[in-house]
Design a protein around this motif. Structure first.
Motif, PDB file in Angstrom:
ATOM      1  N   LEU A  50       8.733  13.413   1.875  1.00  0.00           N
ATOM      2  CA  LEU A  50      10.144  13.150   2.183  1.00  0.00           C
ATOM      3  C   LEU A  50      10.958  14.424   2.386  1.00  0.00           C
ATOM      4  CD1 LEU A  50      10.809  10.110  -0.165  1.00  0.00           C
ATOM      5  CD2 LEU A  50      10.468  10.090   2.282  1.00  0.00           C
ATOM      6  N   SER A  67       0.832  -1.201   0.000  1.00  0.00           N
ATOM      7  CA  SER A  67       0.000   0.000   0.000  1.00  0.00           C
ATOM      8  C   SER A  67       0.864   1.246   0.000  1.00  0.00           C
ATOM      9  CB  SER A  67      -0.951   0.000   1.200  1.00  0.00           C
ATOM     10  OG  SER A  67      -0.252   0.372   2.362  1.00  0.00           O
ATOM     11  N   LEU A  88      -0.156   9.700   9.670  1.00  0.00           N
ATOM     12  CA  LEU A  88      -1.385   9.623   8.895  1.00  0.00           C
ATOM     13  C   LEU A  88      -1.912  11.019   8.553  1.00  0.00           C
ATOM     14  CD1 LEU A  88      -2.955   7.216   7.872  1.00  0.00           C
ATOM     15  CD2 LEU A  88      -4.536   7.493   9.777  1.00  0.00           C
ATOM     16  N   ALA A 125      12.775   5.516   7.235  1.00  0.00           N
ATOM     17  CA  ALA A 125      14.189   5.353   6.868  1.00  0.00           C
ATOM     18  C   ALA A 125      14.896   6.708   6.877  1.00  0.00           C
ATOM     19  CB  ALA A 125      14.306   4.691   5.497  1.00  0.00           C
ATOM     20  N   GLN A 126      14.233   7.726   6.341  1.00  0.00           N
ATOM     21  CA  GLN A 126      14.824   9.066   6.284  1.00  0.00           C
ATOM     22  C   GLN A 126      15.060   9.623   7.683  1.00  0.00           C
ATOM     23  OE1 GLN A 126      15.479  10.992   3.471  1.00  0.00           O
ATOM     24  NE2 GLN A 126      14.474   9.864   1.831  1.00  0.00           N
ATOM     25  N   SER A 169       2.031   6.843  14.378  1.00  0.00           N
ATOM     26  CA  SER A 169       1.112   6.507  13.291  1.00  0.00           C
ATOM     27  C   SER A 169       0.125   7.639  13.048  1.00  0.00           C
ATOM     28  CB  SER A 169       0.356   5.231  13.618  1.00  0.00           C
ATOM     29  OG  SER A 169       1.253   4.182  13.788  1.00  0.00           O
ATOM     30  N   LEU A 186       0.510   3.797   1.723  1.00  0.00           N
ATOM     31  CA  LEU A 186       0.759   4.244   3.078  1.00  0.00           C
ATOM     32  C   LEU A 186       1.957   3.504   3.674  1.00  0.00           C
ATOM     33  CD1 LEU A 186      -0.682   6.230   4.955  1.00  0.00           C
ATOM     34  CD2 LEU A 186      -1.853   4.299   5.984  1.00  0.00           C
ATOM     35  N   GLU A 187       1.954   2.195   3.469  1.00  0.00           N
ATOM     36  CA  GLU A 187       3.036   1.349   3.981  1.00  0.00           C
ATOM     37  C   GLU A 187       4.375   1.770   3.361  1.00  0.00           C
ATOM     38  OE1 GLU A 187       3.758  -3.496   3.896  1.00  0.00           O
ATOM     39  OE2 GLU A 187       2.011  -2.629   2.944  1.00  0.00           O
ATOM     40  N   PHE A 188       4.319   2.023   2.058  1.00  0.00           N
ATOM     41  CA  PHE A 188       5.511   2.429   1.315  1.00  0.00           C
ATOM     42  C   PHE A 188       6.034   3.772   1.830  1.00  0.00           C
ATOM     43  CE2 PHE A 188       7.358   4.672  -2.347  1.00  0.00           C
ATOM     44  CZ  PHE A 188       8.352   3.792  -2.707  1.00  0.00           C
ATOM     45  N   LYS A 192       5.437   5.192   4.703  1.00  0.00           N
ATOM     46  CA  LYS A 192       5.884   5.085   6.092  1.00  0.00           C
ATOM     47  C   LYS A 192       7.297   4.501   6.139  1.00  0.00           C
ATOM     48  CE  LYS A 192       4.688   4.891  10.701  1.00  0.00           C
ATOM     49  NZ  LYS A 192       5.949   4.861  11.418  1.00  0.00           N
ATOM     50  N   ALA A 193       7.518   3.469   5.332  1.00  0.00           N
ATOM     51  CA  ALA A 193       8.850   2.851   5.313  1.00  0.00           C
ATOM     52  C   ALA A 193       9.898   3.874   4.871  1.00  0.00           C
ATOM     53  CB  ALA A 193       8.854   1.642   4.384  1.00  0.00           C
ATOM     54  N   ALA A 194       9.543   4.667   3.859  1.00  0.00           N
ATOM     55  CA  ALA A 194      10.489   5.652   3.333  1.00  0.00           C
ATOM     56  C   ALA A 194      10.737   6.769   4.353  1.00  0.00           C
ATOM     57  CB  ALA A 194       9.962   6.222   2.017  1.00  0.00           C
TER      58      ALA A 194
END
Lengths: 254, 478
Positions: free
Chosen positions: A162, A94, A121, A105-106, A117, A96-98, A100-102
């Motif tokens: 980002l 999803s 969101l 990581a940043q 969360s 959102l998942e993508f 959040k992961a990015a």
């Protein structure tokens, strides 16, 4: 911010960039125009560190650090962002998942605390609003079944989340209708400040009308053959690139 | 880029440790005498021994099957030991305090504490170590609800009527080569009986561990859900890292009587062998459910281990309106080979079945889906929906789909969809360009691919399955 000197790069044994020089200072917007096959997309890929692209000569400094020693991820975490000419789909993952992961990581790379969360969101919803994608898109797979324009806006949404230092937009305007083009330009303009820089690759003057770049460069056969202010774009629109290629004497680098 | 994918998918096998536990292990070899000895040690009644010997007689006459898309050297059935139990189990301990601490530590290390106060609330565990069940937790609490949960060895002695009535009723002794072998030599396993109308108050689970060298594990599980009852059962397994192949040939029989529902989930993580394909478990398993009127059985499996997997959890939809479901994720890497799928046999009217199979192949592994959907002439109005998706990681692996469809009733509807996709360099590049490392990217993509199946798993197992695929659970945001 970015200093490229005599950059020569190839893919699959074919040299595409043949001695490119470019300097981008903080807060500047540089537009890169030029005929098809001149190496515009290659520049974006080389800057982001894509493996298939081999740097043969030259140097790239990003905030004083040698970019060529860094891998894709490190460059991304250092604040380099590439918006794609053809954004890809990742089915099942999803948006959102993508995101959040990015974002995680940043933040991790910068030693900042991760967003909760809830915070995350609401930030994602704000970003959706800015690029006018319904918030339902956050639940859909990354670009899965999106229209061409939606994919481009989704890329911009990622940029908003980002907050990169250097944004490379590779023909983000291609395939967009007039309203979407204006929207993308507005988003980019909203992100402009004294620290953030942009390299905007485009074929059309229209985007530049909205963006008002500080510099316009013409890339041809792997080199920047002409640089100028914003007035260069309408000139190109009118006359094409052929007249430039015929006047190598006019070559100028920044 | 492929190197990075390789790195992301080659992980150490974490359950590969060996426990130093003194054991009583039979000499390798298989004959009538070995079976009699095994039966005697377990104090079985004569009928059980007779049943075993009949199975052995048929097994000897059966040829080893070779139709599956797997390749392995011949198994020497005489080189395997058919019984091994921890010495401390000789006088069956009466409580957890009497169990060999090393044994408890083994399960602890695997993340399955057997001390009830430490356990996940709401999950009862039967722990099977090599050939014996070492402990079954929460038995008293289950008994209050009338639910019987014990080892099959105990059930043979304590509930012989139930065992005699149902053992072999779904998977007959002579069903296939490995089922016949299991019938002859099965050592332990779990037994569940849920009485009429009872909703089992907690998740039941069995954890299988092979420890001893050169032994086979042959467990037998029998789950009976009486009319209108509900039960959810989970099974997990692991084994130490050894250079030789070890044989695991289990039989699971599920009986769902009228209006009953059984959900059976498996997270299989047997040792898969090393990168060169040395060692690993040969997993030849027969799992089948009998569904009576209005009954529903769901098989959910996450298969990540074993050198070879040969497994087709099936449903016989005998009763009208009964429902069968099969949700599967099979991940193969290294030189693993998996030939897995399901069989849905529709006999009753308006029976329905759903098959969702997700195969992920990486490195030099081979992953096959093999499924049979059979609509018998009596299956008026029956329906099946099958979806088979394969995901390839790298360019040296294989994915195969062998769907068999037999429809003998014109009113039956069978649908089959299949897709094959690849984790592309472009997708990985996109993730990395946004700052996501390739390991996380691969697991995110794989997780996305498996979503539909993971949703079916009970919470505790979804966590375990997620961890197995190095995946942070979906839904952690928003």
């Amino acid at each position: 911010m970015l200093s490229i000197k005599n950059l020569k790069a190839s893919i699959a044994g074919k040299t595409i960039l043949k001695g490119l020089d470019l300097t981008v200072n903080p807060g500047e917007v540089h537009a890169i125009m030029g005929p098809n096959g001149s190496g515009k997309s290659t520049l974006g890929y080389v800057l982001s560190g894509r493996e298939a692209y081999i740097v043969e000569e030259g140097s790239i400094l990003f905030e004083g650090v040698d970019l060529l020693t860094m891998d894709i991820e490190e460059r991304a975490l250092a604040g380099l962002f590439l918006a794609f000419q053809y954004p890809l789909e990742i089915p099942g993952v999803s948006n959102l998942e993508f995101l959040k992961a990015a974002v995680d990581a940043q933040r991790e790379a910068r030693g900042e605390p991760l967003m909760s969360s809830k915070e995350f969101l609401s930030a994602a919803r704000e970003a959706c609003k800015a690029v006018r994608l319904p918030t339902e898109f956050l639940k859909r797979g990354v670009n899965e079944g999106f229209s061409g324009g939606e994919k481009k806006r989704n890329d911009i949404l990622q940029m908003l989340m980002l907050q990169p230092k250097l944004c490379i937009l590779d023909e983000t305007d291609s395939g967009l209708d007039i309203d979407a083009l204006k929207l993308v330009a507005d988003c980019v303009n909203s992100q402009r400040d004294a620290k953030r820089s942009f390299i905007v690759v485009t074929h059309y003057q229209r985007l530049l009308d909205y963006l008002k770049p500080d510099y316009v460069h013409v890339l041809s056969e792997g080199k920047i053959i002409k640089s100028g202010g914003p007035s260069l774009a309408p000139e190109l629109e009118e006359q094409g690139y052929a007249w430039l290629a015929r006047q190598p004497g006019e070559e100028k680098s920044l | 880029m492929t190197d990075q994918i390789e790195k992301a998918i080659t992980r150490e096998y974490e359950a590969g440790f060996t426990s130093s536990i003194e054991s009583n292990t039979f000499e390798p070899g298989l004959n009538e005498e070995v079976i009699a000895r095994l039966s005697a040690i377990k104090g079985e009644p004569q009928w059980m021994l007779d049943w075993r010997l009949k199975a052995f007689a048929s097994w000897k006459k059966m040829p080893e099957p070779h139709w599956a898309h797997i390749d392995y050297s011949k198994i020497d059935f005489q080189a395997i030991s058919y019984y091994s139990s921890p010495k401390s189990m000789d006088d069956k301990p009466k409580s957890l305090d009497e169990i060999d601490p090393e044994l408890l530590a083994t399960y602890e290390k695997l993340g399955i504490p057997l001390m009830e106060q430490q356990m996940l609330a709401g999950v009862a565990v039967d722990a099977v170590f090599d050939s014996v069940s070492v402990v079954t937790t929460f038995r008293e609490k289950l008994k209050e609800a009338g639910v019987i949960f014990c080892s099959i060895s105990e059930a043979i002695k304590e509930y012989p009527e139930l065992v005699q009535k149902y053992l072999g009723s779904v998977v007959p002794r002579t069903d296939n080569y490995y089922a016949a072998l299991n019938s002859a030599v099965f050592t332990d396993g779990s037994f569940v009986y849920v009485p009429k109308g009872v909703r089992c108050p907690m998740e039941l689970s069995t954890y299988f561990r092979i420890n001893e060298q050169n032994t086979g594990q042959f467990e037998r599980t029998l789950v009976i859900a009486d009319e209108g009852s509900h039960v959810s059962y989970l099974e997990g397994c692991s084994a130490p890292q050894r250079d030789e192949n070890q044989l695991h040939a289990a039989v699971v029989e599920l009986v769902a009587l009228d209006d009953a529902q059984i959900k059976y989930s498996t997270v299989q993580n047997w040792y898969p062998g090393d990168e060169q394909g040395r060692g690993g478990i040969y997993n030849f398993v027969t799992k089948r459910a009998m569904c009576h009127k209005n009954a529903k059985v769901s098989w959910t499996q996450v298969e990540t281990g074993s050198a070879i997997t040969w497994k087709y959890p099936s449903c016989i939809l005998r009763g009208d309106n009964s429902v069968g479901e099969f949700y599967s994720v099979a991940l193969t890497r290294g030189r693993q080979q998996a030939d897995t799928g399901t069989k849905m046999i529709h006999l009753g009217k308006n029976t329905r079945s759903t098959i969702i199979s997700k195969g992920i192949s990486a490195a030099q592994s081979n992953n096959s889906y093999r499924g049979l959907v059979k609509m018998m002439p009596t299956a008026e109005g029956a329906r099946n929906y099958t979806q088979c998706d394969s995901l390839l990681i790298g360019d040296q692996c294989g994915a195969h789909t062998f769907p068999y469809i037999e429809s003998r009733n014109p009113s039956a509807i069978v649908e089959h969809e299949a897709t094959t996709s690849k984790v592309s360099d472009d997708q990985l590049f996109l993730c990395q360009q946004r700052g996501i490392n390739s390991e996380k990217a691969v697991s995110m993509i794989v997780n996305g691919f498996c979503k539909e199946v993971f949703k079916q798993l009970p919470m505790e197992f979804a966590v375990e399955a997620g961890k197995l695929l190095e995946i942070s659970l979906e839904g952690s945001v928003g």
